[in-house]
Design a protein around this motif. Structure first.
Motif, PDB file in Angstrom:
ATOM      1  N   GLY A  13       0.835  -1.188   0.000  1.00 53.64           N
ATOM      2  CA  GLY A  13       0.000   0.000   0.000  1.00 53.64           C
ATOM      3  C   GLY A  13       0.867   1.233   0.000  1.00 53.64           C
ATOM      4  N   ALA A  14       0.275   2.349   0.406  1.00 56.50           N
ATOM      5  CA  ALA A  14       1.011   3.600   0.443  1.00 56.50           C
ATOM      6  C   ALA A  14       0.566   4.411   1.645  1.00 56.50           C
ATOM      7  N   ALA A  15       1.502   5.145   2.213  1.00 58.02           N
ATOM      8  CA  ALA A  15       1.219   6.070   3.306  1.00 58.02           C
ATOM      9  C   ALA A  15       1.171   7.473   2.717  1.00 58.02           C
ATOM     10  N   MET A  16      -0.025   8.023   2.674  1.00 55.52           N
ATOM     11  CA  MET A  16      -0.225   9.278   1.965  1.00 55.52           C
ATOM     12  C   MET A  16      -0.967  10.271   2.840  1.00 55.52           C
ATOM     13  N   LYS A  17      -0.274  11.353   3.161  1.00 58.44           N
ATOM     14  CA  LYS A  17      -0.940  12.480   3.782  1.00 58.44           C
ATOM     15  C   LYS A  17      -0.833  13.641   2.819  1.00 58.44           C
ATOM     16  N   PRO A  59     -17.306   8.872  -2.702  1.00 58.25           N
ATOM     17  CA  PRO A  59     -18.042   7.727  -3.241  1.00 58.25           C
ATOM     18  C   PRO A  59     -17.675   6.439  -2.522  1.00 58.25           C
ATOM     19  N   ALA A  60     -18.560   5.468  -2.604  1.00 55.96           N
ATOM     20  CA  ALA A  60     -18.345   4.189  -1.932  1.00 55.96           C
ATOM     21  C   ALA A  60     -17.047   3.547  -2.413  1.00 55.96           C
ATOM     22  N   GLY A  61     -16.265   3.057  -1.473  1.00 56.99           N
ATOM     23  CA  GLY A  61     -15.016   2.388  -1.807  1.00 56.99           C
ATOM     24  C   GLY A  61     -13.844   3.318  -2.006  1.00 56.99           C
ATOM     25  N   ALA A  62     -14.043   4.626  -1.827  1.00 56.14           N
ATOM     26  CA  ALA A  62     -12.980   5.592  -2.125  1.00 56.14           C
ATOM     27  C   ALA A  62     -11.766   5.413  -1.220  1.00 56.14           C
ATOM     28  N   LEU A  63     -11.970   4.996   0.030  1.00 57.85           N
ATOM     29  CA  LEU A  63     -10.828   4.861   0.931  1.00 57.85           C
ATOM     30  C   LEU A  63      -9.935   3.685   0.579  1.00 57.85           C
ATOM     31  N   ARG A  64     -10.386   2.834  -0.324  1.00 61.95           N
ATOM     32  CA  ARG A  64      -9.531   1.746  -0.808  1.00 61.95           C
ATOM     33  C   ARG A  64      -8.684   2.179  -1.996  1.00 61.95           C
ATOM     34  N   LEU A  65      -8.958   3.363  -2.536  1.00 62.64           N
ATOM     35  CA  LEU A  65      -8.154   3.879  -3.642  1.00 62.64           C
ATOM     36  C   LEU A  65      -6.820   4.392  -3.114  1.00 62.64           C
ATOM     37  N   THR A  66      -5.781   4.264  -3.921  1.00 63.68           N
ATOM     38  CA  THR A  66      -4.483   4.828  -3.548  1.00 63.68           C
ATOM     39  C   THR A  66      -4.463   6.295  -3.949  1.00 63.68           C
ATOM     40  N   PRO A  67      -4.383   7.198  -2.976  1.00 63.86           N
ATOM     41  CA  PRO A  67      -4.392   8.624  -3.323  1.00 63.86           C
ATOM     42  C   PRO A  67      -3.146   9.001  -4.121  1.00 63.86           C
ATOM     43  N   PRO A  68      -3.294   9.857  -5.104  1.00 65.59           N
ATOM     44  CA  PRO A  68      -2.125  10.300  -5.876  1.00 65.59           C
ATOM     45  C   PRO A  68      -1.315  11.326  -5.100  1.00 65.59           C
ATOM     46  N   ASP A  69      -0.104  11.541  -5.544  1.00 67.10           N
ATOM     47  CA  ASP A  69       0.738  12.614  -5.019  1.00 67.10           C
ATOM     48  C   ASP A  69       0.234  13.924  -5.616  1.00 67.10           C
ATOM     49  N   LEU A  82      -2.659   3.897   3.977  1.00 66.78           N
ATOM     50  CA  LEU A  82      -2.645   4.567   5.270  1.00 66.78           C
ATOM     51  C   LEU A  82      -2.785   6.065   5.056  1.00 66.78           C
ATOM     52  N   THR A  83      -3.887   6.628   5.496  1.00 68.31           N
ATOM     53  CA  THR A  83      -4.166   8.052   5.332  1.00 68.31           C
ATOM     54  C   THR A  83      -4.868   8.550   6.592  1.00 68.31           C
ATOM     55  N   PRO A  84      -4.996   9.863   6.759  1.00 69.70           N
ATOM     56  CA  PRO A  84      -5.792  10.362   7.875  1.00 69.70           C
ATOM     57  C   PRO A  84      -7.216   9.817   7.884  1.00 69.70           C
ATOM     58  N   LEU A  85      -7.803   9.620   6.710  1.00 73.59           N
ATOM     59  CA  LEU A  85      -9.171   9.126   6.656  1.00 73.59           C
ATOM     60  C   LEU A  85      -9.261   7.665   7.071  1.00 73.59           C
ATOM     61  N   THR A  86      -8.301   6.829   6.644  1.00 74.73           N
ATOM     62  CA  THR A  86      -8.331   5.436   7.103  1.00 74.73           C
ATOM     63  C   THR A  86      -8.052   5.371   8.599  1.00 74.73           C
ATOM     64  N   HIS A  87      -7.234   6.301   9.092  1.00 75.17           N
ATOM     65  CA  HIS A  87      -6.947   6.369  10.524  1.00 75.17           C
ATOM     66  C   HIS A  87      -8.238   6.616  11.308  1.00 75.17           C
ATOM     67  N   ASN A 110       4.949  12.036  17.411  1.00 67.76           N
ATOM     68  CA  ASN A 110       3.580  11.670  17.790  1.00 67.76           C
ATOM     69  C   ASN A 110       2.729  11.271  16.599  1.00 67.76           C
ATOM     70  N   PHE A 111       3.242  11.509  15.415  1.00 66.91           N
ATOM     71  CA  PHE A 111       2.450  11.241  14.218  1.00 66.91           C
ATOM     72  C   PHE A 111       2.286   9.738  13.995  1.00 66.91           C
ATOM     73  N   SER A 112       1.063   9.327  13.684  1.00 65.16           N
ATOM     74  CA  SER A 112       0.812   7.910  13.366  1.00 65.16           C
ATOM     75  C   SER A 112      -0.401   7.816  12.461  1.00 65.16           C
ATOM     76  N   LEU A 113      -0.456   6.748  11.707  1.00 60.29           N
ATOM     77  CA  LEU A 113      -1.585   6.463  10.839  1.00 60.29           C
ATOM     78  C   LEU A 113      -1.956   4.993  10.961  1.00 60.29           C
ATOM     79  N   LEU A 114      -3.234   4.698  10.855  1.00 57.12           N
ATOM     80  CA  LEU A 114      -3.727   3.332  10.876  1.00 57.12           C
ATOM     81  C   LEU A 114      -4.527   3.054   9.614  1.00 57.12           C
ATOM     82  N   GLY A 115      -4.503   1.803   9.209  1.00 56.24           N
ATOM     83  CA  GLY A 115      -5.340   1.342   8.115  1.00 56.24           C
ATOM     84  C   GLY A 115      -5.605  -0.131   8.311  1.00 56.24           C
TER      85      GLY A 115
END
Length: 469
Positions: free
Chosen positions: A37-41, A184-194, A147-152, A131-136
């Motif tokens: 996956g990818a860690a994208m903020k 849209p439904a399923g959007a959090l499973r998409l890999t966000p672009p840079d 891993l994004t703020p929204l999945t967190h 202190n920064f962390s992300l969960l998915g």
């Protein structure tokens, strides 16, 4: 092949090779599953990632099964890979933390402010505090967990479930967070672009861009409010709200981050990004995202704290009033305008081969002639543009199903006369369901669309819709 229904809307460095992971590749031949996956903020580089299976105890409560393994580091593009022992079944929790070597690319235009430091320009790297962390979390059969703020926030919400991090709790939480932000439904499973490199990724969908911009909004709030010193402060405040109440403050209480703040920041970033990209395709998709965020903001702006659940969990799409934008999981093309009429599609496909093959829709679509949003949309889109949206066909005229993989794309034709549609735009992507046609001269413009399949068949044109410029 059913043609599309046209709607005219108005305005790593991998360091996991310790004794535990080396045992995975030993002579025991124990099966492993790869999680990627990818860690994208913005893009998070050299972040420390650990994955663990979610296992139920005797009472049916799901929690991560901690293993003694060194983390892997995210690569320069934010990606990571993790080898997890066991079969590809069940679900896993993935955690990212930061240390002194972790960096994040600033994804806020024009800059990212830092407490006690100089601003960091858009596209440049900045440090992350410890202190920064992300969960998915995700199904191991899918093998991808971003891993994004929204999945967190989604994982934090799922943790409130009586069953812990069960598959049902996680799936429900992901959907709820999507609804909060009008995704849209399923959007959090998409890999966000840079977001700092959109011009080289013109195939990215508007849905994925919308996710990336929603994540960027967390950092954008640091710029706009002296109360927040870092992305960790903003994310920590929202996470605390979700953990304690199961929702985010809608319009704010003067202390906590509000959902309206995040959506408003996302709308602003959508607009700002249009000024820094060169690709007209990406610019159009950013315009769609801006429109969606503006509509979502208008939906929640006048709602008070007491009615949070009625709005936050409603699942309303951001473009509900336009008739086409709310389609989940599709790639959009752009924003715009107020329509005078939406159209129905009655086209059929004809084959380019020696034998005519009909593949079109002879049933008129009645899904939407909604002009109630015209006045609000005009505020956010150019007056000399038209936003077209459509629904991809599901069957051919002979009744055979038509898979998305069989659709090669669409062709939009338009002109100043319904009988002379002498201009056209080709769309070579079956997932696209919106297109902004801009720089239109004054007058009445007419539009129609046909579907193209992978065998070269072309549908007859849909029913014509029009817009007065």
């Amino acid at each position: 092949m059913l043609p599309a229904v046209v709607l005219l809307s108005g305005c790593g460095l991998d360091i996991s090779s310790d004794d535990d992971t080396s045992a995975q590749s030993s002579a025991t031949a124990e099966p492993t599953v790869q999680i990627a996956g990818a860690a994208m903020k913005g893009v998070i580089q050299q972040g420390l990632v650990v994955a663990n299976r979610l296992i139920a105890d005797k009472d049916g409560y799901y929690a991560p099964q901690r293993q003694a393994a060194k983390p892997v580091l995210t690569a320069d593009d934010g990606s990571y890979e993790w080898q997890l022992r066991g079969k590809a079944e069940g679900w896993a929790l993935v955690e990212l933390t930061a240390d002194g070597g972790t960096r994040m690319i600033c994804d806020v235009v024009p800059q990212c402010d830092q407490a006690g430091g100089e601003p960091v320009a858009f596209g440049q790297t900045m440090p992350l505090d410890s202190n920064f962390s992300l969960l998915g979390a995700g199904d191991l059969r899918m093998e991808t967990v971003n891993l994004t703020p929204l999945t967190h926030l989604a994982v934090t919400l799922a943790e409130r479930s009586a069953d812990g991090l069960s598959a049902v709790a996680i799936s429900t939480a992901y959907t709820t967070v999507e609804n909060w932000f009008g995704l849209p439904a399923g959007a959090l499973r998409l890999t966000p672009p840079d977001l700092t490199n959109l011009d080289v990724t013109t195939s990215v969908s508007a849905d994925a861009i919308q996710v990336a911009i929603a994540n960027a909004a967390f950092l954008a709030l640091v710029n706009d409010n002296a109360q927040w010193d870092s992305i960790s402060d903003v994310l920590g405040d929202v996470t605390s709200q979700v953990s304690s109440t199961g929702q985010i403050s809608i319009t704010g209480d003067g202390t906590n981050v509000a959902l309206a703040d995040l959506v408003s920041a996302a709308a602003l970033q959508s607009s700002e990004l249009q000024n820094v990209v060169d690709s007209s395709v990406i610019s159009q998709r950013l315009a769609v995202v801006q429109h969606r965020n503006v509509q979502r903001f208008k939906t929640i702006a006048d709602v008070n704290e007491e009615s949070d659940t009625s709005v936050v969990d409603s699942g309303e799409a951001t473009d509900e009033t336009t008739g086409g934008d709310q389609t989940a999981g599709t790639d959009s093309g752009s924003t715009s305008d107020s329509s005078t009429e939406t159209g129905t599609d009655t086209s059929t496909d004809t084959s380019t081969g020696s034998e005519e093959q009909v593949a079109g829709n002879t049933e008129p679509d009645t899904s939407g002639d909604d002009t109630s949003s015209d006045t609000t949309i005009e505020e956010t889109v150019p007056a000399n543009a038209a936003l077209l949206s459509w629904t991809a066909p599901l069957t051919r005229e002979n009744g055979e199903s038509l898979a998305m993989g069989e659709i090669a794309g669409f062709e939009v034709v338009y002109g100043t006369s319904a009988e002379t549609l002498d201009q056209s735009l080709a769309i070579g992507d079956a997932s696209v369901d919106e297109l902004l046609v801009d720089e239109l001269a004054e007058g009445t413009w007419y539009f129609a669309i046909r579907t193209l399949d992978t065998d070269g068949n072309r549908s007859r044109l849909s029913e014509v819709v029009y817009k007065q410029i």
